[in-house]
Design a protein around this motif. Structure first.
Motif, PDB file in Angstrom:
ATOM      1  N   SER A   1      33.426 -46.112  28.180  1.00 22.99           N
ATOM      2  CA  SER A   1      32.360 -47.101  28.122  1.00 22.99           C
ATOM      3  C   SER A   1      32.716 -48.151  27.087  1.00 22.99           C
ATOM      4  O   SER A   1      33.374 -47.851  26.092  1.00 22.99           O
ATOM      5  CB  SER A   1      31.046 -46.413  27.738  1.00 22.99           C
ATOM      6  OG  SER A   1      30.044 -47.366  27.539  1.00 22.99           O
ATOM      7  N   LEU A   2      32.278 -49.382  27.312  1.00 24.67           N
ATOM      8  CA  LEU A   2      32.509 -50.457  26.354  1.00 24.67           C
ATOM      9  C   LEU A   2      31.562 -50.364  25.163  1.00 24.67           C
ATOM     10  O   LEU A   2      31.782 -50.991  24.141  1.00 24.67           O
ATOM     11  CB  LEU A   2      32.338 -51.818  27.031  1.00 24.67           C
ATOM     12  CG  LEU A   2      33.323 -52.120  28.155  1.00 24.67           C
ATOM     13  CD1 LEU A   2      32.970 -53.443  28.822  1.00 24.67           C
ATOM     14  CD2 LEU A   2      34.736 -52.160  27.627  1.00 24.67           C
ATOM     15  N   VAL A   3      30.498 -49.587  25.299  1.00 21.27           N
ATOM     16  CA  VAL A   3      29.511 -49.431  24.228  1.00 21.27           C
ATOM     17  C   VAL A   3      29.366 -47.950  23.908  1.00 21.27           C
ATOM     18  O   VAL A   3      29.783 -47.085  24.664  1.00 21.27           O
ATOM     19  CB  VAL A   3      28.137 -50.008  24.633  1.00 21.27           C
ATOM     20  CG1 VAL A   3      28.225 -51.501  24.855  1.00 21.27           C
ATOM     21  CG2 VAL A   3      27.607 -49.321  25.865  1.00 21.27           C
ATOM     22  N   ASN A   4      28.756 -47.675  22.746  1.00 21.22           N
ATOM     23  CA  ASN A   4      28.525 -46.283  22.407  1.00 21.22           C
ATOM     24  C   ASN A   4      27.037 -46.014  22.347  1.00 21.22           C
ATOM     25  O   ASN A   4      26.229 -46.910  22.233  1.00 21.22           O
ATOM     26  CB  ASN A   4      29.202 -45.918  21.078  1.00 21.22           C
ATOM     27  CG  ASN A   4      28.735 -46.776  19.928  1.00 21.22           C
ATOM     28  OD1 ASN A   4      27.668 -47.361  19.972  1.00 21.22           O
ATOM     29  ND2 ASN A   4      29.532 -46.855  18.895  1.00 21.22           N
ATOM     30  N   GLY A   5      26.670 -44.770  22.446  1.00 21.12           N
ATOM     31  CA  GLY A   5      25.271 -44.370  22.396  1.00 21.12           C
ATOM     32  C   GLY A   5      25.149 -42.905  22.747  1.00 21.12           C
ATOM     33  O   GLY A   5      26.121 -42.253  23.136  1.00 21.12           O
TER      34      GLY A   5
ATOM     35  N   GLN B   1      19.693 -46.904  24.371  1.00 21.01           N
ATOM     36  CA  GLN B   1      19.849 -48.308  24.036  1.00 21.01           C
ATOM     37  C   GLN B   1      19.641 -48.552  22.540  1.00 21.01           C
ATOM     38  O   GLN B   1      19.842 -49.652  22.048  1.00 21.01           O
ATOM     39  CB  GLN B   1      18.866 -49.139  24.847  1.00 21.01           C
ATOM     40  CG  GLN B   1      19.163 -50.617  24.834  1.00 21.01           C
ATOM     41  CD  GLN B   1      18.332 -51.368  25.849  1.00 21.01           C
ATOM     42  OE1 GLN B   1      17.802 -50.789  26.785  1.00 21.01           O
ATOM     43  NE2 GLN B   1      18.201 -52.655  25.666  1.00 21.01           N
TER      44      GLN B   1
ATOM     45  N   ASN C   1      21.331 -47.807  19.773  1.00 23.54           N
ATOM     46  CA  ASN C   1      22.489 -48.361  19.073  1.00 23.54           C
ATOM     47  C   ASN C   1      22.731 -49.802  19.461  1.00 23.54           C
ATOM     48  O   ASN C   1      23.093 -50.628  18.619  1.00 23.54           O
ATOM     49  CB  ASN C   1      23.744 -47.537  19.351  1.00 23.54           C
ATOM     50  CG  ASN C   1      23.682 -46.153  18.744  1.00 23.54           C
ATOM     51  OD1 ASN C   1      22.761 -45.822  18.006  1.00 23.54           O
ATOM     52  ND2 ASN C   1      24.661 -45.335  19.057  1.00 23.54           N
ATOM     53  N   LEU C   2      22.540 -50.116  20.724  1.00 19.28           N
ATOM     54  CA  LEU C   2      22.760 -51.487  21.185  1.00 19.28           C
ATOM     55  C   LEU C   2      21.758 -52.436  20.553  1.00 19.28           C
ATOM     56  O   LEU C   2      22.119 -53.549  20.142  1.00 19.28           O
ATOM     57  CB  LEU C   2      22.662 -51.555  22.714  1.00 19.28           C
ATOM     58  CG  LEU C   2      23.722 -50.791  23.492  1.00 19.28           C
ATOM     59  CD1 LEU C   2      23.446 -50.873  24.991  1.00 19.28           C
ATOM     60  CD2 LEU C   2      25.102 -51.324  23.186  1.00 19.28           C
TER      61      LEU C   2
ATOM     62  N   GLU D   1      22.786 -52.889  16.883  1.00 19.15           N
ATOM     63  CA  GLU D   1      23.968 -53.741  16.803  1.00 19.15           C
ATOM     64  C   GLU D   1      23.619 -55.195  17.111  1.00 19.15           C
ATOM     65  O   GLU D   1      24.123 -56.113  16.466  1.00 19.15           O
ATOM     66  CB  GLU D   1      25.051 -53.242  17.755  1.00 19.15           C
ATOM     67  CG  GLU D   1      25.730 -51.967  17.300  1.00 19.15           C
ATOM     68  CD  GLU D   1      26.796 -51.490  18.277  1.00 19.15           C
ATOM     69  OE1 GLU D   1      27.397 -52.334  18.973  1.00 19.15           O
ATOM     70  OE2 GLU D   1      27.020 -50.268  18.342  1.00 19.15           O
ATOM     71  N   LYS D   2      22.745 -55.415  18.086  1.00 17.78           N
ATOM     72  CA  LYS D   2      22.343 -56.773  18.446  1.00 17.78           C
ATOM     73  C   LYS D   2      21.626 -57.441  17.273  1.00 17.78           C
ATOM     74  O   LYS D   2      21.913 -58.589  16.937  1.00 17.78           O
ATOM     75  CB  LYS D   2      21.435 -56.753  19.673  1.00 17.78           C
ATOM     76  CG  LYS D   2      20.979 -58.134  20.098  1.00 17.78           C
ATOM     77  CD  LYS D   2      20.070 -58.068  21.310  1.00 17.78           C
ATOM     78  CE  LYS D   2      19.557 -59.448  21.662  1.00 17.78           C
ATOM     79  NZ  LYS D   2      18.561 -59.408  22.732  1.00 17.78           N
TER      80      LYS D   2
END
Length: 84
Positions: free
Chosen positions: A12-16, A40, A42-43, A46-47
């Protein structure tokens, strides 16, 4: 066709945190199938961090532009704790 002993990595390009897994041995999958779902949280964190950094960098660019034009009395970061 693959051997049952061949491993195929899933990345995955993202982690979670994984909240749902839809993987089974020898199952045929198609492009677009949902294999894993992540939280979501972590996203969102990070955002927010990236938006804060972006705002600070924009203020720094603004201030550098003002300094170049010799108008240092209008600096945005002059009274801010974010000075380096």
């Amino acid at each position: 066709m693959r051997s049952t002993t061949d491993n195929v990595p899933v990345t995955s390009l993202v982690n979670g945190k994984v909240t749902f897994v839809n993987l089974k041995n020898n199952r045929v999958v198609h492009k677009g199938d949902t294999l894993v779902q992540l939280t979501q949280e972590n996203l969102d964190t990070e955002k927010a961090t990236n938006e804060e950094i972006s705002s600070t960098v924009q203020d720094q660019v603004h201030d550098l532009s003002i300094v170049i034009l010799s108008k240092s009395n209008t600096l945005k970061l002059a009274n801010n704790d974010n000075q380096a």
